[in-house]
Scaffold this motif. Structure first.
Motif, PDB file in Angstrom:
ATOM      1  N   UNK A  71       0.826  -1.208   0.000  1.00 13.88           N
ATOM      2  CA  UNK A  71       0.000   0.000   0.000  1.00 13.88           C
ATOM      3  C   UNK A  71       0.864   1.264   0.000  1.00 13.88           C
ATOM      4  N   UNK A  72       1.916   1.267   0.804  1.00  8.76           N
ATOM      5  CA  UNK A  72       2.768   2.445   0.872  1.00  8.76           C
ATOM      6  C   UNK A  72       3.534   2.677  -0.427  1.00  8.76           C
ATOM      7  N   UNK A  73       3.940   1.612  -1.087  1.00  6.02           N
ATOM      8  CA  UNK A  73       4.719   1.751  -2.319  1.00  6.02           C
ATOM      9  C   UNK A  73       3.849   1.858  -3.565  1.00  6.02           C
ATOM     10  N   UNK A  74       2.553   1.557  -3.461  1.00 17.06           N
ATOM     11  CA  UNK A  74       1.687   1.582  -4.647  1.00 17.06           C
ATOM     12  C   UNK A  74       1.577   2.976  -5.245  1.00 17.06           C
ATOM     13  N   UNK A  75       1.856   4.008  -4.468  1.00 16.89           N
ATOM     14  CA  UNK A  75       1.831   5.368  -4.992  1.00 16.89           C
ATOM     15  C   UNK A  75       2.866   5.550  -6.098  1.00 16.89           C
ATOM     16  N   UNK A  76       3.906   4.716  -6.078  1.00 15.00           N
ATOM     17  CA  UNK A  76       4.994   4.856  -7.047  1.00 15.00           C
ATOM     18  C   UNK A  76       4.796   3.994  -8.294  1.00 15.00           C
ATOM     19  N   UNK A  77       3.843   3.067  -8.268  1.00 15.57           N
ATOM     20  CA  UNK A  77       3.701   2.157  -9.406  1.00 15.57           C
ATOM     21  C   UNK A  77       3.333   2.908 -10.686  1.00 15.57           C
ATOM     22  N   UNK A  78       2.318   3.745 -10.597  1.00 17.66           N
ATOM     23  CA  UNK A  78       1.888   4.474 -11.781  1.00 17.66           C
ATOM     24  C   UNK A  78       2.840   5.579 -12.173  1.00 17.66           C
ATOM     25  N   UNK A  79       3.553   6.120 -11.186  1.00 18.15           N
ATOM     26  CA  UNK A  79       4.454   7.234 -11.480  1.00 18.15           C
ATOM     27  C   UNK A  79       5.706   6.794 -12.218  1.00 18.15           C
ATOM     28  N   UNK A  80       5.886   5.491 -12.394  1.00 22.06           N
ATOM     29  CA  UNK A  80       6.992   5.028 -13.234  1.00 22.06           C
ATOM     30  C   UNK A  80       6.710   5.298 -14.707  1.00 22.06           C
ATOM     31  N   UNK A  81       5.438   5.203 -15.094  1.00 22.71           N
ATOM     32  CA  UNK A  81       5.064   5.386 -16.500  1.00 22.71           C
ATOM     33  C   UNK A  81       4.791   6.851 -16.815  1.00 22.71           C
ATOM     34  N   UNK A  82       4.271   7.594 -15.852  1.00 24.34           N
ATOM     35  CA  UNK A  82       3.746   8.931 -16.108  1.00 24.34           C
ATOM     36  C   UNK A  82       4.779  10.014 -16.407  1.00 24.34           C
ATOM     37  N   UNK A  83       6.004  10.006 -15.840  1.00 26.61           N
ATOM     38  CA  UNK A  83       6.871  11.176 -15.980  1.00 26.61           C
ATOM     39  C   UNK A  83       7.185  11.597 -17.402  1.00 26.61           C
ATOM     40  N   UNK A  84       7.521  10.651 -18.283  1.00 23.63           N
ATOM     41  CA  UNK A  84       7.967  11.020 -19.624  1.00 23.63           C
ATOM     42  C   UNK A  84       6.855  11.711 -20.419  1.00 23.63           C
ATOM     43  N   UNK A  85       5.654  11.140 -20.546  1.00 21.64           N
ATOM     44  CA  UNK A  85       4.616  11.877 -21.277  1.00 21.64           C
ATOM     45  C   UNK A  85       4.181  13.152 -20.564  1.00 21.64           C
TER      46      UNK A  85
END
Length: 435
Positions: A108-122
């Protein structure tokens, strides 16, 4: 858009009275660019309260009887009177409690980072092409609204809460990435460190406040109100963002002519070429870029770990109750908030007085910020029996780590202001991949 040569030519035609007015905008904090720094300070404040609220609230959301059975016997201690008071208070509260194992808590604590791996470049690319105002504002609004729904998602089940946190992480990346596109057009090189660190200090202030007030909110109102209050603050920040922020000084209706000219002339020597094609091959071969990426990766690995697990560490290892855990967890971030701003002022002072070159300042602040702050944390396992020593190490680590905000974390704007959003978040993606 005027080229750098055109701007330099026009600079020679500026009347003396306008030049005097322009010089006045080089000093003081009563300017729109400093106002933008303050608004971004509030945005970063909101984003980091939303990042930290679960890290703190999870100590109240989890059944301590189940969680305590997972602890190693060597770290178990008899509960203190203050801990018993907190347990009784929580039993009287109507807020739900969940039987989440430590493994589920970690997900739960690390799930905040899962989507942010894909999002930065676009996100960085879109902010540069279509304007950072709406990218940042939309990201803040989405993250704030989703924060309000976290208590409902927790009741619905762990799977839904993880999905919500993944989406929320992607929205927060829009804020953290897009704001650098604004500074590429708003921050004069001589003021870049102080403006960006004023904005970045909101992250430490947000972390400090959610930790210092989280225990009181949990005890007085229940843990769901941590999400309601800080989600509402983020929505309120959106009301300031959309009407007051513009993508560049040229389009701002309230900026004075002198300040607009000062910013434009200060940025005239930087890359102002049109188009948003990415020099991928040159980026891959650029050693300075990779040096910045590695430094960025090291700093945010440390920061993310400390932010996510400090409350749990103090609560479980130091055996502090929820209220004391919040106060102790907040101390490193309080000192970090102040030192971020002081570090930015020091960096700009050294640059403006020509005491050190820009490259020397960035290298020095980065080396001290990464190496010293990490080294201070190494002895923590051997001093956990002393609460005061542990807290001293955490505070000193935060103080030295704050220097990175005047080092590699803004060095992207020095070497590549046009494509800094993409370059800056590449390191974040690498960090999240390894986590």
């Amino acid at each position: 858009m005027s080229t750098g040569a055109d701007l330099k030519a026009r600079e020679g035609d500026i009347p003396s009275d306008n030049m005097t007015q322009e010089q006045s905008f080089k000093k003081g904090f009563c300017s729109l660019r400093h106002g933008l720094a303050f608004i971004l300070h509030l945005c970063n404040f909101s984003i980091y309260t939303q990042q930290m609220n679960l890290s703190f609230a999870i100590t109240a959301m989890v059944n301590t009887t189940v969680a305590s059975s997972q602890l190693n016997a060597s770290t178990e201690r008899p509960p203190t009177n203050s801990q018993d008071v907190w347990n009784e208070t929580r039993q009287e509260s109507k807020a739900p409690v969940y039987n989440w194992t430590p493994e589920i808590q970690g997900i739960l604590l690390s799930s905040l980072n899962y989507g942010s791996f894909i999002a930065p470049i676009p996100t960085g690319y879109v902010a540069g092409v279509f304007g950072a105002k709406y990218v940042v504002g939309l990201g803040l609004l989405i993250s704030s609204v989703l924060t309000l729904f976290i208590p409902l998602a927790a009741d619905a089940g762990v799977a839904l809460l993880i999905v919500l946190r993944v989406i929320q992480g992607m929205a927060q990346v829009m804020v953290l990435t897009g704001q650098y596109s604004l500074w590429a057009k708003w921050a004069p090189p001589q003021e870049r460190s102080q403006l960006i660190t004023i904005a970045a200090s909101g992250s430490m202030l947000g972390t400090f406040l959610v930790l210092i007030a989280g225990g009181l909110i949990c005890q007085a109102l229940g843990w769901p109100y941590i999400f309601y209050i800080f989600g509402g603050i983020g929505c309120a920040c959106c009301l300031l963002w959309f009407p007051l922020v513009y993508d560049d000084p040229q389009n701002h209706p309230f900026i004075s002519t002198g300040e607009k000219r000062y910013i434009t002339c200060s940025l005239a020597q930087e890359d102002c070429s049109l188009g948003w094609s990415l020099p991928i091959k040159a980026m891959v071969k650029s050693l300075p870029l990779w040096a910045i990426v590695v430094s960025y990766f090291c700093e945010y690995w440390l920061l993310s770990t400390v932010m996510a697990y400090t409350p749990t560490y103090i609560s479980s290892v130091l055996q502090a109750n929820l209220r004391d855990s919040g106060i102790l967890s907040a101390l490193p971030f309080m000192f970090g908030c102040v030192c971020i701003i002081l570090g930015g002022l020091l960096a700009d002072f050294l640059l403006s007085r020509k005491i050190l070159r820009l490259v020397t300042i960035r290298k020095l602040f980065t080396a001290v910020g990464v190496l010293v702050s990490s080294g201070i944390l190494l002895p923590l396992p051997w001093v956990r029996s002393s609460r005061s020593t542990t807290m001293a190490f955490l505070v000193l680590s935060s103080v030295f780590a704050s220097l990175c905000d005047s080092g590699a974390l803004i060095n992207f704007l020095d070497i590549a202001p046009r494509i800094q959003s993409l370059a800056g978040e590449t390191s974040s993606s690498l960090q999240l991949l390894l986590m």
